[in-house]
Design an enzyme around this catalytic site. Structure first.
Site, PDB file in Angstrom:
ATOM      1  N   GLU A  15      53.497  67.549  69.004  1.00 48.16           N
ATOM      2  CA  GLU A  15      54.521  67.915  68.005  1.00 48.16           C
ATOM      3  C   GLU A  15      54.182  67.502  66.568  1.00 48.16           C
ATOM      4  O   GLU A  15      55.083  67.320  65.735  1.00 48.16           O
ATOM      5  CB  GLU A  15      55.902  67.363  68.410  1.00 48.16           C
ATOM      6  N   ASP A  71      63.956  70.994  75.672  1.00 51.38           N
ATOM      7  CA  ASP A  71      64.715  69.757  75.491  1.00 51.38           C
ATOM      8  C   ASP A  71      66.188  70.055  75.273  1.00 51.38           C
ATOM      9  O   ASP A  71      66.545  70.857  74.407  1.00 51.38           O
ATOM     10  CB  ASP A  71      64.192  68.997  74.259  1.00 51.38           C
ATOM     11  N   GLU A 108      75.413  64.753  74.832  1.00 52.16           N
ATOM     12  CA  GLU A 108      76.024  64.214  73.613  1.00 52.16           C
ATOM     13  C   GLU A 108      77.148  65.090  73.083  1.00 52.16           C
ATOM     14  O   GLU A 108      78.060  64.602  72.448  1.00 52.16           O
ATOM     15  CB  GLU A 108      74.975  64.128  72.512  1.00 52.16           C
ATOM     16  N   HIS A 110      64.637  68.045  79.298  1.00 49.94           N
ATOM     17  CA  HIS A 110      64.649  66.611  78.999  1.00 49.94           C
ATOM     18  C   HIS A 110      65.974  66.237  78.353  1.00 49.94           C
ATOM     19  O   HIS A 110      66.469  66.940  77.478  1.00 49.94           O
ATOM     20  CB  HIS A 110      63.482  66.274  78.053  1.00 49.94           C
ATOM     21  N   GLU A 136      66.437  59.494  80.466  1.00 45.49           N
ATOM     22  CA  GLU A 136      66.396  58.071  80.107  1.00 45.49           C
ATOM     23  C   GLU A 136      66.949  57.288  81.295  1.00 45.49           C
ATOM     24  O   GLU A 136      68.021  57.604  81.792  1.00 45.49           O
ATOM     25  CB  GLU A 136      67.270  57.885  78.861  1.00 45.49           C
ATOM     26  N   HIS A 159      62.482  53.173  72.324  1.00 40.95           N
ATOM     27  CA  HIS A 159      63.099  52.718  71.072  1.00 40.95           C
ATOM     28  C   HIS A 159      62.613  51.333  70.684  1.00 40.95           C
ATOM     29  O   HIS A 159      62.897  50.846  69.610  1.00 40.95           O
ATOM     30  CB  HIS A 159      64.623  52.728  71.194  1.00 40.95           C
TER      31      HIS A 159
HETATM   32  N1  HCS Z   1      60.283  66.660  72.701  1.00 41.22           N
HETATM   33  C1  HCS Z   1      61.043  65.713  71.891  1.00 41.22           C
HETATM   34  C2  HCS Z   1      62.286  65.284  72.602  1.00 41.22           C
HETATM   35  C3  HCS Z   1      63.054  64.222  71.909  1.00 41.22           C
HETATM   36  S1  HCS Z   1      64.643  64.045  72.535  1.00 41.22           S
HETATM   37  C4  HCS Z   1      60.172  64.521  71.575  1.00 41.22           C
HETATM   38  O1  HCS Z   1      59.326  64.228  72.389  1.00 41.22           O
HETATM   39  O2  HCS Z   1      60.352  63.895  70.540  1.00 41.22           O
HETATM   40 ZN    ZN Z   2      64.601  62.409  74.121  1.00 36.91          ZN
END
Ligand code: HCS
Ligand code: ZN
Ligand SMILES: CN1c2c(nc(N)[nH]c2=O)NC[C@@H]1CNc1ccc(C(=O)N[C@@H](CCC(=O)N[C@@H](CCC(=O)N[C@@H](CCC(=O)O)C(=O)O)C(=O)O)C(=O)O)cc1
EC number: 2.1.1.14
Length: 758
Positions: A486, A601, A607, A643, A667, A696
């Site tokens: 990305e 994703d 949320e 995801h 998660e 994180h």
């Molecule tokens: N494909 C994204 C999802 C984040 S929620 C990433 O890896 O940052």
């Molecule tokens: Zn994520």
């Protein structure tokens, strides 16, 4: 009739707070310089709110206002209490953790972050246990009150209410409600001390009043406001993000001097509220949308407000619906939007102007602001009629969509056989979630390209080089399913907004997401379509570098919707279906280009759940339908992943199952895999990659830690259906910790495979 505000964006016009924080954390500037930036931002914010009768104080924060509340109440996690450095350093350590080697010996885990109600702002979750004690330290708030008084505004301190504070915190095996009796004396002390500083009104935020509450929480609210009722200072109880509904009677019965309600999302409750308002109470109507960026229809609003004003007189106050933390600061500095689009919008500063116009019109008569009202009406009319909003092609295509668009041909078990044949992945396949570190190098490459300092060829080559080294690293490390990393994306939502018709994107429209991190939500103003492929070129390039599968990587329609500013002239469901069609086009193009695994994703699907449970079903129905339209046009041979990176899946497991992705990565590490109880064999029949470590935090997970987590996972899900991956993308991490963590992850997979065949 008076005006006030609930909170102003704290990041500054040009994200001064972000820059000051990050340079302080890098050790490049002193604490004094950071404190000065804070003071400067507060002064600026008060200056631009000076026309208001009451100005919020305490809405500024160096990281997060919920964390500030924990600090003010002396509720600091033990792990951060006796560490070195200044109070401010300990404050940051509570939020961000500390890796061994930060000048301190011990590693400290970061505070848990979670979304603030249904927004894209994330707060640091307060931690409670049976030994929790509170001890008021209100120095910072009192200083800010004094600062505001010196700046010549009339301060209205803003504090998070005790009941919402407890509601938002976490407590393991312990009833956090029992802490209320310890908490209330601190709030009583706070109100007295504010009163002693000549404060007339205090705003106490209790947004939990717009959620479903059981009797215990309702009782706590009564108890609290009886205890806080105070002769010396007036309380404005602030609710926002929705209507009060069944909590309306309760809110009206509390012994407070004013009640603020969200009159945008809770517009329908206003007549009832007005007619039942107790005589002693001020009603603050949040009539300017604090969650979106469209201009307010001032003329229609004035028609509605005039009889209310006639009835309530000076017991009517006006304000934005909620804190303006959730909208960008200033449209005036914007250069990325054309004049027509600009004329439809209002950011925080412009919303203050709208508020001022409403006040003048009501207090002094409309003629005094006639020109501004006429201009407002014209802008709204222009937006309504603009050909840029409506695209008959999109409407016609949507009309063709039926259930078959959301269905795979074969059921999952049959598809899984084909994937096994085609992909031949080992037991416990290893993968990552998509992004790799967004380094300074990548960001500055993009900046140079945006500024025209380098051309498209140089930019493309630079980004390809990054992708190449990311693919090489993954190959060397031995991951099974690779990603392109990305590097070409500024953000997982903004990137798509920039490439879809019907979206506009701003240059400076930043909104705080957490701490120093900001996002620039795209602005969805019209019918959505995809003029050309958005990701295919990059994925095809990355795939050309490896024999192993490289996942196509997309953001899903619900997440794009939930993390954008969206049009308010049609339902969110309809808008989401349009985005779904555009993403579907991209999915099918990726498949056509030979991509065998595609991940979509949906980080914000969970949320975006409405705050009230009785609206969940409707939301989940259209959200899942949109995902299915986007995803399920693929052939059975193609493996479809999704995801989601936030916990609490138990309530929506049926909806997740209905999405019917072949693999879901989630998660899970922060709950020690307990989250997987929701995904047990009967509830969730497809494959799962439970995130085995928390991205994180800079802490590197050991092989043992990952093995233990996966063994926990294998107790709940058959191992043939398990994947191993981090819990989210790696964009905020640095390369050294990423490399170490992923090496351990691959090592852990080897240990688990060996154990499985032994
Ligand atoms: N494909 C994204 C999802 C984040 S929620 C990433 O890896 O940052
Ligand atoms: Zn994520
Ligand atoms: C998964 N998360 C996301 C959420 N919402 C999103 N829309 N996106 C998400 O990924 N919500 C929940 C979580 C929140 N998590 C995060 C994590 C990280 C960030 C983040 O890092 N934000 C960046 C901004 C990202 C971006 O757009 N970058 C641009 C650079 C823009 C910029 O600052 N340019 C500067 C110069 C930069 C330089 O290096 O000199 C300029 O223009 O002046 C890009 O990459 O091009 C952040 O920095 O805060 C957010 C949410």
């Amino acid at each position: 009739m008076k005006t006030h505000n609930l909170g102003f964006p704290r990041i500054g016009d040009n994200r001064e707070l972000k820059h000051a924080l990050e340079s302080y954390w890098r050790g490049e500037t002193s604490q004094n310089e950071l404190l000065e930036t804070g003071a400067h931002l507060r002064k600026n914010n008060w200056e631009c709110q000076k026309e208001l009768d009451y100005v919020p104080v305490g809405d500024f924060s160096f990281y997060d206002h919920v964390l500030d509340t924990s600090w003010m109440l002396g509720n600091i996690p033990a792990r951060a209490q006796k560490t070195g450095g200044s109070t401010l350093d300990r404050y940051f350590r509570t939020a961000r953790g500390q890796s061994a080697g930060d000048g301190e010996d011990n590693q400290i885990s970061a505070g848990e972050m979670t979304k603030w109600f249904d927004t894209n702002y994330h707060y640091i979750v307060p931690e409670f246990d049976p030994s929790t004690e509170f001890c008021l330290d209100d120095g910072s708030l009192l200083d800010q009150v004094q600062e505001a008084q010196k700046a010549g505004v009339n301060p209205k301190p803003v504090v998070l209410g005790p009941v919402t504070y407890l509601f938002l915190g976490k407590a393991e095996n312990f009833d956090k409600k029992t802490l209320l009796k310890k908490l209330l004396p601190e709030y009583v002390g706070l109100l007295n001390r504010l009163a002693a500083r000549d404060v007339e009104w205090v705003q106490i935020d209790e947004p939990l009043l717009v959620t479903d509450l059981d009797n215990d929480w309702k009782h706590m609210l009564k108890q609290t406001y009886q205890a806080l009722a105070n002769e010396s200072v007036k309380i404005m109880l602030a609710t926002y993000f929705g209507p009060l509904d069944d909590n309306l009677d309760l809110a009206l019965s509390l012994p407070v001097q004013a009640l603020h309600v969200d009159a945008v999302r809770g517009k329908d409750q206003v007549p009832d509220l007005v007619s039942r308002l107790p005589e002693h109470m001020v009603l603050s109507l949040g009539v300017i949308d604090g969650r979106n960026i469209w201009k307010t229809d001032l003329n229609t609003l004035l028609d509605q407000l005039t009889p209310i004003h006639d009835q309530l007189g000076d017991r009517l106050w006006l304000a934005p619906s909620c804190s303006m933390l959730h909208v960008p600061v200033d449209l005036e500095i914007e250069t990325g939007l054309d004049t027509e689009l600009l004329s439809w919008m209002a950011f925080a500063r412009q919303k203050l102007v709208e508020l001022d116009l409403l006040a003048k019109a009501l207090n002094q008569g409309r003629t005094i602001v006639a020109a501004a009202l006429e201009e407002n009406a014209k802008a709204l009319e222009n937006r309504k009629k603009s050909p840029r909003i409506h695209n008959p092609g999109v409407q016609a295509r949507l009309a063709q969509v039926d259930d078959s668009w959301g269905e795979r041909n074969l059921p999952y078990p049959e598809r899984a056989k084909r994937h096994k044949e085609k992909l031949n992945l080992p037991l416990y396949p290893t993968t990552t979630i998509g992004s790799f570190p967004q380094t300074k190098e990548i960001r500055s490459l993009r900046l140079k390209f945006k500024r025209g300092q380098i051309g498209l060829n140089d930019y493309t080559t630079g980004i390809r080089d990054q992708m190449k080294s990311t693919i090489e690293f993954q190959e060397e490390t031995g991951l099974d399913v690779l990603v392109h990393g990305e590097a070409e994306r500024n953000d997982m939502v903004e990137y798509f907004g920039e490439r879809l018709d019907g979206f506009a994107f701003s240059r400076y429209g930043w909104v705080q997401s957490y701490g120093s991190r900001c996002v620039k939500p795209p602005i969805l103003f019209g019918d959505v379509s995809r003029p050309q492929p958005m990701t295919v070129m990059w994925i095809v390039y990355a795939q050309s570098l490896s024999e192993k599968p490289v996942k196509g990587m997309l953001t899903g329609p619900v997440t794009i919707l939930n993390w954008s500013f969206v049009r308010d002239d049609q339902s969110r469901a309809d808008t989401c279906r349009q985005i779904a069609l555009a993403i579907r086009d991209e999915v099918l193009d990726l498949e056509k280009a030979g991509v065998s695994i595609i991940q979509i994703d949906e980080a914000a699907l969970r949320e975006g759940l409405p705050l009230r449970k009785n609206q969940w079903e409707e939301y989940l129905n259209w959200a899942v339908e949109a995902f299915r339209i986007a995803a399920n046009g693929v052939k059975d041979e193609t493996q479809l992943h999704t995801h989601m990176c936030y916990s609490e899946f138990n309530d929506i497991i049926d909806a997740i199952t209905r999405m019917d992705a072949d693999v879901i990565t989630i998660e899970a590490s922060r709950s020690n895999m307990e989250i997987l109880n929701a995904f047990d064999e009967t509830a969730y029949p497809n494959e799962i990659g439970p995130g085995v470590y928390d991205i994180h935090s800079p802490n590197v997970p050991s092989v043992d830690f990952i093995v233990t987590n996966m063994k926990e996972a294998a107790k709940r899900i058959p191992r043939e259906r398990l994947w191993i991956n981090p819990d989210c993308g790696l964009k905020t991490r640095s390369w050294p910790e990423t490399k170490e963590s992923l090496k351990n992850l691959v090592e852990a997979a080897k240990v688990l495979r060996a154990a499985a065949t032994a």
